[in-house]
Motif scaffolding. Sequence first.
Motif, short mmCIF file in Angstrom:
data_model
loop_
_atom_site.label_atom_id
_atom_site.label_comp_id
_atom_site.label_asym_id
_atom_site.label_seq_id
_atom_site.Cartn_x
_atom_site.Cartn_y
_atom_site.Cartn_z
N UNK A 266 28.88 81.16 54.46
CA UNK A 266 28.77 82.12 53.36
C UNK A 266 27.42 82.85 53.39
N UNK A 267 26.44 82.23 54.00
CA UNK A 267 25.13 82.88 54.10
C UNK A 267 25.19 84.10 55.03
N UNK A 268 26.30 84.27 55.69
CA UNK A 268 26.53 85.50 56.45
C UNK A 268 27.11 86.58 55.56
N UNK A 269 27.19 86.29 54.27
CA UNK A 269 27.69 87.29 53.32
C UNK A 269 29.20 87.35 53.26
N UNK A 270 29.87 86.34 53.81
CA UNK A 270 31.34 86.37 53.78
C UNK A 270 31.84 85.94 52.41
N UNK A 271 32.94 86.54 51.95
CA UNK A 271 33.53 86.09 50.68
C UNK A 271 33.99 84.63 50.82
N UNK A 272 34.14 84.00 49.67
CA UNK A 272 34.44 82.57 49.65
C UNK A 272 35.70 82.22 50.45
N UNK A 273 36.76 83.01 50.21
CA UNK A 273 38.04 82.68 50.85
C UNK A 273 37.94 82.80 52.37
N UNK A 274 37.24 83.84 52.82
CA UNK A 274 37.11 84.05 54.26
C UNK A 274 36.24 82.96 54.88
N UNK A 275 35.16 82.61 54.17
CA UNK A 275 34.29 81.54 54.66
C UNK A 275 35.05 80.22 54.73
N UNK A 276 35.88 79.99 53.75
CA UNK A 276 36.68 78.76 53.72
C UNK A 276 37.62 78.71 54.92
N UNK A 277 38.26 79.82 55.18
CA UNK A 277 39.21 79.91 56.29
C UNK A 277 38.49 79.68 57.62
N UNK A 278 37.35 80.33 57.78
CA UNK A 278 36.59 80.19 59.04
C UNK A 278 36.04 78.77 59.20
N UNK A 279 35.63 78.19 58.08
CA UNK A 279 35.11 76.82 58.12
C UNK A 279 36.21 75.86 58.58
#
Lengths: 253, 319
Positions: B110-123
Amino acid sequence: MTSESPPAARLDVPPGYLPRAVAFWTGFHFKRNLRKRSFKLWAALFVVLLLLMRYAANVGPDAMGRMIVLGAVPLLALFFGAGSLREEIEDQTLTYAFTRPVGRIWTYVARVLANGLPVALLAVPAGLFIGFGIGEATAMRYGFAALLGAVAYGSFFALVGQIVKWPAWFGLAWLIFWEGGVGTVPGFFGRLTLMSHVRGVAGLPVESSEAPWSGLWEAPSLFTAALALSAVTAGALWIGAIRARKREFVVTR
Amino acid sequence: MTVALDKAGGETMLEAHGVSKMYGQVRAVNEIDLRLGPGVTGLLGPNGSGKSTLLKLFAGQLLPDTGHVRLLGADPFHEPRVLRGLGLCPEQDKFYEDMSGHDFVRALTRLHGLPKSEAEQKTYAAMKRVGMERFGFKKMKEMSRGMRQRTKIAQAIAHDPPVVLLDEPLTGADPVARADLIALIRSLGEEGRCVVVSSHVLHEVEAMTHDVVFIRYGRLRAHGDILRLRTKLADRPYRILLDVDEPRRVAARLMALPFVQAAKVLDDEPSPLEVTTTDLDTAGREIPRVVAELGGVVRGFTSPDADLESLYRYLISRR
């Protein structure tokens, strides 16, 4: 993570990424601070002390306001503010934040805010609560002074934490001798302290028990004091952020 | 001595030009010139040779005293936006210990500025890729060293960076995890990423890549394909251990050959004859033929100097 996307396509920065990242990082560390045992201990101590003073020792709201705004705020700000970057250096976790595109300046600002917010969370409601015992206007001034004091002292001690090796000892000495001592001096030198401006915002002049020359001491106006505290906050944040951007932080060698 | 071999074609994703870095009086990195493109590169050198410092320079954590570093064409220290394209797995085993592995990776994504849902998916995708989908919800402080290493790699790749720097990524991983991570690192390179792996476990690097960079005393000693490096180092002596009958007779015959520098009969060894040559290829062709002419047969032919380990020892021992 999509393993199929070509490298060039992965460099796009999402629109609005900077404020989103800064807000997230502030909230992230704020929540971490609240979960820390040290915060819980400070909070418990603070509340118990207030209750004992108010109901066991029958201390009046004016003296309690002084204790919160002039005593607890700088001390808590020293404890939380000085560790803003230092604790991540000591924990060797700074690498993670400093290798992200948000940049060191904003990472630093987020970190200082995250460490200033717990101070405000404790001191502002306490200031308001005690102030209401005197009157609505006093409550607002106490609350405002606690907030501005928390961010000004927090930013200042965060900068100190970057520069000085033992910021807690330095900060204590600073609070006792500079803020506590020089802060009561009438005129120009007194105005060089944050304490005099916090007094100005809160409407808490130097008392005769604090200094024999209290009669000569004149509080800065609310506007001037608020402006001075805001300027110190902005200046300390700016210098700290520029230092963070320019400095190499070697957490391991 | 520096031996350099240019990689054929390919864009430059990481570049160091005349880079030096001092820690006080210690020169950690000394006048390094290096260009790396897509694929996996092994960064080899003994402890204190400057590997981690070089990675820190590439990651924008340090500023070179001389020269310049470019990450995807930009200065990573002064232009943090380019760090969008970087994934770093640092050497230190340090985390926000009170968090779960999943939360740790998501927070840094998320520190890359990604929205929560996208960060969750990538994680989730990254944790799955490093084999941590089942253990990701454990707290960091409760994880084994191998799990922590996997999580650290997950945070480096979750945001899909074209450049991945891995500082000793296999430290603490068990054999199964090592095999998995080696396969993962290879696949990251095959996807067109520039992956730099620092390690001193040579056979693991050899399993990941044939493109290696050797560093010693902060200096670049060699860079290129292991096999081509070996050929390039023509003056380098190789030992060959031969399992033959009548080793003294064979040794006398081999000494007459121009590419053989020495032949030594070893007592009580499974391979009783040691031959030293600078031309491993010719020796490999000619020695069996000569032994056959003498009526014998070569039962064993091994060169302890032909693997990465020995090449490494040879390179770092030369000043």
